[in-house]
Design a protein around this motif. Structure first.
Motif, PDB file in Angstrom:
ATOM      1  N   GLY A   1      92.848 -26.368 -48.520  1.00 33.18           N
ATOM      2  CA  GLY A   1      93.051 -25.036 -47.953  1.00 33.18           C
ATOM      3  C   GLY A   1      93.918 -24.167 -48.841  1.00 33.18           C
ATOM      4  N   GLY A   2      94.928 -24.773 -49.463  1.00 32.82           N
ATOM      5  CA  GLY A   2      95.800 -24.026 -50.359  1.00 32.82           C
ATOM      6  C   GLY A   2      95.065 -23.525 -51.586  1.00 32.82           C
ATOM      7  N   ARG A   3      94.126 -24.337 -52.085  1.00 25.86           N
ATOM      8  CA  ARG A   3      93.323 -23.905 -53.240  1.00 25.86           C
ATOM      9  C   ARG A   3      92.457 -22.703 -52.866  1.00 25.86           C
ATOM     10  NH1 ARG A   3      88.135 -24.709 -55.519  1.00 25.86           N
ATOM     11  NH2 ARG A   3      88.182 -24.876 -57.806  1.00 25.86           N
ATOM     12  N   ALA A   4      91.804 -22.774 -51.702  1.00 24.92           N
ATOM     13  CA  ALA A   4      90.968 -21.648 -51.259  1.00 24.92           C
ATOM     14  C   ALA A   4      91.801 -20.391 -51.069  1.00 24.92           C
ATOM     15  CB  ALA A   4      90.254 -22.018 -49.962  1.00 24.92           C
ATOM     16  N   ARG A   5      92.976 -20.540 -50.486  1.00 25.21           N
ATOM     17  CA  ARG A   5      93.864 -19.390 -50.269  1.00 25.21           C
ATOM     18  C   ARG A   5      94.283 -18.772 -51.591  1.00 25.21           C
ATOM     19  NH1 ARG A   5      98.514 -18.560 -51.592  1.00 25.21           N
ATOM     20  NH2 ARG A   5      98.706 -20.746 -52.257  1.00 25.21           N
ATOM     21  N   ALA A   6      94.676 -19.612 -52.551  1.00 33.69           N
ATOM     22  CA  ALA A   6      95.149 -19.103 -53.845  1.00 33.69           C
ATOM     23  C   ALA A   6      94.043 -18.357 -54.588  1.00 33.69           C
ATOM     24  CB  ALA A   6      95.678 -20.260 -54.689  1.00 33.69           C
ATOM     25  N   ILE A   7      92.813 -18.856 -54.498  1.00 39.01           N
ATOM     26  CA  ILE A   7      91.684 -18.179 -55.148  1.00 39.01           C
ATOM     27  C   ILE A   7      91.404 -16.848 -54.464  1.00 39.01           C
ATOM     28  CG2 ILE A   7      89.203 -18.291 -55.577  1.00 39.01           C
ATOM     29  CD1 ILE A   7      89.566 -21.340 -55.951  1.00 39.01           C
ATOM     30  N   GLU A   8      91.355 -16.848 -53.140  1.00 33.26           N
ATOM     31  CA  GLU A   8      91.023 -15.614 -52.416  1.00 33.26           C
ATOM     32  C   GLU A   8      92.103 -14.551 -52.555  1.00 33.26           C
ATOM     33  OE1 GLU A   8      89.845 -16.341 -48.400  1.00 33.26           O
ATOM     34  OE2 GLU A   8      88.070 -17.496 -48.982  1.00 33.26           O
ATOM     35  N   ARG A   9      93.351 -14.958 -52.652  1.00 34.71           N
ATOM     36  CA  ARG A   9      94.430 -13.983 -52.815  1.00 34.71           C
ATOM     37  C   ARG A   9      94.551 -13.480 -54.244  1.00 34.71           C
ATOM     38  NH1 ARG A   9      99.838 -15.826 -49.436  1.00 34.71           N
ATOM     39  NH2 ARG A   9      98.924 -15.809 -47.341  1.00 34.71           N
ATOM     40  N   GLY A  10      93.835 -14.091 -55.168  1.00 34.37           N
ATOM     41  CA  GLY A  10      93.927 -13.685 -56.563  1.00 34.37           C
ATOM     42  C   GLY A  10      95.090 -14.307 -57.300  1.00 34.37           C
ATOM     43  N   GLU A  11      95.744 -15.305 -56.693  1.00 34.46           N
ATOM     44  CA  GLU A  11      96.855 -15.979 -57.366  1.00 34.46           C
ATOM     45  C   GLU A  11      96.352 -16.899 -58.476  1.00 34.46           C
ATOM     46  OE1 GLU A  11      99.571 -16.101 -53.282  1.00 34.46           O
ATOM     47  OE2 GLU A  11      99.105 -17.963 -54.337  1.00 34.46           O
ATOM     48  N   THR A  12      95.134 -17.417 -58.324  1.00 36.85           N
ATOM     49  CA  THR A  12      94.520 -18.243 -59.363  1.00 36.85           C
ATOM     50  C   THR A  12      93.145 -17.668 -59.691  1.00 36.85           C
ATOM     51  OG1 THR A  12      93.614 -19.755 -57.706  1.00 36.85           O
ATOM     52  CG2 THR A  12      95.730 -20.325 -58.645  1.00 36.85           C
ATOM     53  N   PRO A  13      93.107 -16.532 -60.387  1.00 34.62           N
ATOM     54  CA  PRO A  13      91.812 -15.897 -60.688  1.00 34.62           C
ATOM     55  C   PRO A  13      90.972 -16.772 -61.607  1.00 34.62           C
ATOM     56  CG  PRO A  13      93.600 -14.851 -61.909  1.00 34.62           C
ATOM     57  CD  PRO A  13      94.245 -15.806 -60.956  1.00 34.62           C
ATOM     58  N   ILE A  14      89.735 -17.036 -61.204  1.00 36.60           N
ATOM     59  CA  ILE A  14      88.834 -17.883 -61.988  1.00 36.60           C
ATOM     60  C   ILE A  14      87.951 -16.996 -62.857  1.00 36.60           C
ATOM     61  CG2 ILE A  14      86.933 -19.531 -61.857  1.00 36.60           C
ATOM     62  CD1 ILE A  14      88.173 -20.502 -59.215  1.00 36.60           C
ATOM     63  N   ASN A  15      88.029 -17.198 -64.150  1.00 38.47           N
ATOM     64  CA  ASN A  15      87.214 -16.416 -65.078  1.00 38.47           C
ATOM     65  C   ASN A  15      85.783 -16.938 -65.145  1.00 38.47           C
ATOM     66  OD1 ASN A  15      90.212 -16.662 -66.458  1.00 38.47           O
ATOM     67  ND2 ASN A  15      89.396 -14.579 -66.455  1.00 38.47           N
ATOM     68  N   LEU A  16      85.629 -18.265 -65.096  1.00 37.48           N
ATOM     69  CA  LEU A  16      84.302 -18.856 -65.199  1.00 37.48           C
ATOM     70  C   LEU A  16      84.236 -20.116 -64.352  1.00 37.48           C
ATOM     71  CD1 LEU A  16      81.477 -19.219 -66.382  1.00 37.48           C
ATOM     72  CD2 LEU A  16      82.522 -20.128 -68.471  1.00 37.48           C
ATOM     73  N   ALA A  17      83.337 -20.118 -63.365  1.00 40.52           N
ATOM     74  CA  ALA A  17      83.124 -21.278 -62.503  1.00 40.52           C
ATOM     75  C   ALA A  17      81.870 -22.018 -62.935  1.00 40.52           C
ATOM     76  CB  ALA A  17      82.996 -20.843 -61.046  1.00 40.52           C
ATOM     77  N   PHE A  18      82.004 -23.331 -63.145  1.00 42.73           N
ATOM     78  CA  PHE A  18      80.859 -24.193 -63.425  1.00 42.73           C
ATOM     79  C   PHE A  18      80.540 -24.955 -62.140  1.00 42.73           C
ATOM     80  CE2 PHE A  18      82.968 -23.687 -67.547  1.00 42.73           C
ATOM     81  CZ  PHE A  18      81.897 -23.350 -68.364  1.00 42.73           C
ATOM     82  N   ILE A  19      79.359 -24.724 -61.584  1.00 42.05           N
ATOM     83  CA  ILE A  19      79.021 -25.316 -60.289  1.00 42.05           C
ATOM     84  C   ILE A  19      77.813 -26.234 -60.438  1.00 42.05           C
ATOM     85  CG2 ILE A  19      78.294 -24.845 -57.922  1.00 42.05           C
ATOM     86  CD1 ILE A  19      79.831 -22.232 -58.068  1.00 42.05           C
ATOM     87  N   ALA A  20      78.074 -27.534 -60.319  1.00 40.49           N
ATOM     88  CA  ALA A  20      76.989 -28.509 -60.340  1.00 40.49           C
ATOM     89  C   ALA A  20      76.188 -28.389 -59.050  1.00 40.49           C
ATOM     90  CB  ALA A  20      77.552 -29.914 -60.472  1.00 40.49           C
ATOM     91  N   ALA A  21      74.865 -28.376 -59.169  1.00 35.92           N
ATOM     92  CA  ALA A  21      73.981 -28.303 -58.015  1.00 35.92           C
ATOM     93  C   ALA A  21      72.867 -29.326 -58.188  1.00 35.92           C
ATOM     94  CB  ALA A  21      73.394 -26.897 -57.866  1.00 35.92           C
ATOM     95  N   SER A  22      72.471 -29.953 -57.107  1.00 35.87           N
ATOM     96  CA  SER A  22      71.386 -30.935 -57.224  1.00 35.87           C
ATOM     97  C   SER A  22      70.035 -30.252 -57.364  1.00 35.87           C
ATOM     98  CB  SER A  22      71.381 -31.875 -56.021  1.00 35.87           C
ATOM     99  OG  SER A  22      71.111 -31.173 -54.821  1.00 35.87           O
ATOM    100  N   ALA A  23      69.978 -28.957 -57.017  1.00 30.18           N
ATOM    101  CA  ALA A  23      68.738 -28.189 -57.196  1.00 30.18           C
ATOM    102  C   ALA A  23      69.053 -26.703 -57.223  1.00 30.18           C
ATOM    103  CB  ALA A  23      67.736 -28.488 -56.081  1.00 30.18           C
ATOM    104  N   ALA A  24      68.173 -25.945 -57.902  1.00 30.14           N
ATOM    105  CA  ALA A  24      68.245 -24.482 -57.922  1.00 30.14           C
ATOM    106  C   ALA A  24      66.825 -23.952 -57.811  1.00 30.14           C
ATOM    107  CB  ALA A  24      68.898 -23.990 -59.212  1.00 30.14           C
ATOM    108  N   ASP A  25      66.707 -22.721 -57.321  1.00 27.53           N
ATOM    109  CA  ASP A  25      65.369 -22.114 -57.263  1.00 27.53           C
ATOM    110  C   ASP A  25      65.303 -20.898 -58.181  1.00 27.53           C
ATOM    111  OD1 ASP A  25      66.508 -19.953 -55.929  1.00 27.53           O
ATOM    112  OD2 ASP A  25      65.718 -20.495 -53.961  1.00 27.53           O
ATOM    113  N   LYS A  26      64.148 -20.212 -58.181  1.00 24.81           N
ATOM    114  CA  LYS A  26      63.919 -19.126 -59.115  1.00 24.81           C
ATOM    115  C   LYS A  26      64.759 -17.886 -58.833  1.00 24.81           C
ATOM    116  CE  LYS A  26      59.789 -17.824 -56.489  1.00 24.81           C
ATOM    117  NZ  LYS A  26      58.309 -17.714 -56.560  1.00 24.81           N
ATOM    118  N   ARG A  27      65.392 -17.834 -57.666  1.00 22.49           N
ATOM    119  CA  ARG A  27      66.298 -16.728 -57.346  1.00 22.49           C
ATOM    120  C   ARG A  27      67.758 -17.045 -57.691  1.00 22.49           C
ATOM    121  NH1 ARG A  27      63.902 -12.896 -54.057  1.00 22.49           N
ATOM    122  NH2 ARG A  27      61.869 -13.497 -53.168  1.00 22.49           N
ATOM    123  N   GLY A  28      68.003 -18.245 -58.205  1.00 25.14           N
ATOM    124  CA  GLY A  28      69.364 -18.638 -58.547  1.00 25.14           C
ATOM    125  C   GLY A  28      70.137 -19.239 -57.392  1.00 25.14           C
ATOM    126  N   ASN A  29      69.469 -19.486 -56.253  1.00 24.92           N
ATOM    127  CA  ASN A  29      70.129 -20.166 -55.147  1.00 24.92           C
ATOM    128  C   ASN A  29      70.444 -21.608 -55.541  1.00 24.92           C
ATOM    129  OD1 ASN A  29      69.849 -17.935 -53.311  1.00 24.92           O
ATOM    130  ND2 ASN A  29      67.685 -18.492 -53.082  1.00 24.92           N
TER     131      ASN A  29
END
Length: 508
Positions: A148-176
């Motif tokens: 919860g603290g990590r989510a709060r820090a990201i949403e408040r801008g205390e830990t701004p993420i420049n680039l997120a790498f998100i592993a996904a087991s699947a993606a579709d042609k719309r980028g979902n």
């Protein structure tokens, strides 16, 4: 500065802009209204390589990147990405992790040693990173945040993420993106959802494409800048690894049965109650005993939440809970259920445990069962370090759920390997005592003096109640008072409370 957990906190700490010492808070049921997420409308690109996607992201030396750990011991994305970043010449990056274990921990250490990474922000870490932290091999203090603290820090801008790498087991042609399709499906994408919404640039990484994910997208394409297909994101057999374990210990079975008796005597197992348990062996046994009792007595709960296991899935199928709220799927049964059952719901880490989120599920809990490495006479809980200072675990969602739940119960043996787990003072404060209501061990049940109402309800029962001081005394008679190594003076790690204040420091 001395905080309200009795710990000395430096006035300045590398990596933390404003050092604020922890102050005791009473449990509250309602969260604060959080600011709406920034608007994002994007058309996803599809890249041929990680190098190509990273080059377009605008990433610079010193920026913050992020990863999730839903594949747990089976993750191979972090290792591949960090290797590419090294070859591209990136240096001094901050890595913001939901957690890290297995081969990924070795990959992060390699990135630290090569200069790619200078700081780590995480809820927990495993060997060999844990040894590297205490050996002074990580340039800046590791910052430990709860889910919860990590989510709060990201949403408040205390830990701004420049680039997120998100592993996904699947993606579709719309980028979902999803974790519920493909050869390496791992279930919920809960820890990565906040990253996808708030990061400046988002790269989805998958080993499987499908035409349309329809309703199964955990992260929608308007939050994804690019998708890269690689040969393999890892092995989903590893999602059940790490801290998740089944117990065969007679002592742990005794503690679990006693915990079940305690819950019944406390009167919390009733129609429409809500429930969460940690991933430790005793906690999983408590869930199993709870299932049998609810079946025998026709009790139906409202929801169970957190990391979801096959036991909770079976309880949902049997109608024992109306809904499962899943931030992390711990086994294939949970993955299949999340795909097939409309009452098994994927949730973000923000909805799960962010103290700023008005709908925070942790604040709606009736019962929370916690595992720990040690606890002290003030009911402060340590879940990161052992009594000898070695790093063994993680914060996870413990500080969040302990604060939010009406009844928070720590379950643990009174000693392990002749080393007491109950003591006058824990090595590291991870969950503050005012948010913990009781401790159940094989030698008795200690109730926090703050919970006079709970003690009066239990005092005429057959349960073996004991004061914390008496429990510590009895354990010391068996084990002797441990002669523990002294802490050093250099801050190697910082334990943040869920509101961003500082609970404790890990020193070397």
């Amino acid at each position: 500065m001395i905080n309200d957990a009795g710990r000395e906190i430096p006035e300045t700490i590398t990596g933390i802009r404003n050092v604020s010492p922890y102050r005791n808070q009473q449990k509250e049921r309602a969260g604060k209204r959080m600011s709406p997420p920034p608007a994002k409308e994007k058309t996803t690109q599809f890249s041929q390589s990680l190098e190509e996607a990273i080059a377009r992201s605008g990433l610079k030396n010193g920026d913050r990147i992020s990863f999730h750990h839903h594949l747990r011991l089976g993750d191979r994305v972090m290792e591949q990405v960090l290797g590419v970043l090294d070859r591209m010449g990136f240096r001094d990056l901050i890595v913001c992790l939901s957690s890290v274990m297995g081969p990924s921990a070795a990959a992060v250490l390699k990135a630290v040693e090569s200069g790619v990474v200078r700081r780590i922000e995480t809820t927990g870490l495993k060997s060999p990173l844990s040894e590297a932290l205490l050996d002074g091999k990580i340039p800046e203090p590791v910052i430990f945040r709860s889910h919860g603290g990590r989510a709060r820090a990201i949403e408040r801008g205390e830990t701004p993420i420049n680039l997120a790498f998100i592993a996904a087991s699947a993606a579709d042609k719309r980028g979902n993106l999803t974790g519920m399709e493909g050869p390496n499906q791992f279930g919920s994408l809960g820890y990565a959802i906040v990253d996808s919404i708030y990061a400046t640039y988002v790269i989805g990484i998958t080993d499987h494409f499908t035409d349309s994910l329809q309703e199964r997208a955990g992260i929608t394409g308007n939050h994804v800048d690019e998708v890269v297909r690689i040969s393999s994101i890892g092995d989903n057999k590893g999602i059940a690894g790490g801290s998740l374990r089944q117990s065969r210990s007679p002592v742990e079975k005794l503690i679990a049965r006693r915990t079940m008796e305690f819950l019944l005597t406390a009167g919390v197992v009733k129609e429409d109650f809500s429930y969460q348990a940690g991933s430790g062996g005793i906690s999983l046994l408590v869930t199993s005993y709870l299932k049998s009792y609810m079946e025998e007595n026709s009790i139906k709960g409202s929801f169970a939440s957190g990391g979801v296991t096959g036991d909770l899935v079976a309880m949902l199928k049997s109608g024992l809970f109306k809904t499962l709220w899943d931030v992390q799927s711990f086994d294939i049964d949970a993955v299949q259920s999340l795909k097939e059952n409309l009452f098994h719901r994927e949730m973000s880490a923000s909805l799960y445990a962010n103290p700023d989120n008005a709908e925070c599920m942790a604040h709606k809990l009736d019962v929370m069962i916690l595992s720990a490495t040690e606890i002290d006479r003030d009911f402060n809980v340590n879940s990161i370090t052992g009594t000898n200072g070695r790093i063994l675990g993680a914060l996870g969602g413990a500080p969040d759920t302990a604060y939010g739940s009406r009844l928070t119960v720590v379950v643990m043996p009174s000693f392990r390997g002749r080393i007491p787990t109950v003591s006058e003072r824990v090595r590291t404060v991870c969950t503050p005592g005012p948010t913990v209501d009781a401790l159940v061990t094989e030698r008795g049940i200690a109730v926090n003096p703050r919970r006079e109402d709970l003690f009066h309800r239990l005092k005429n029962s057959s349960l073996p109640l004991i004061s914390m001081d008496d429990l510590i005394g009895r354990v010391y008679q068996l084990t002797g008072k441990p002669d523990l190594p002294e802490e050093g003076h250099e801050v190697a790690g910082v334990v943040e409370y869920r509101d961003g204040s500082i609970l404790d420091c890990i020193r070397r």
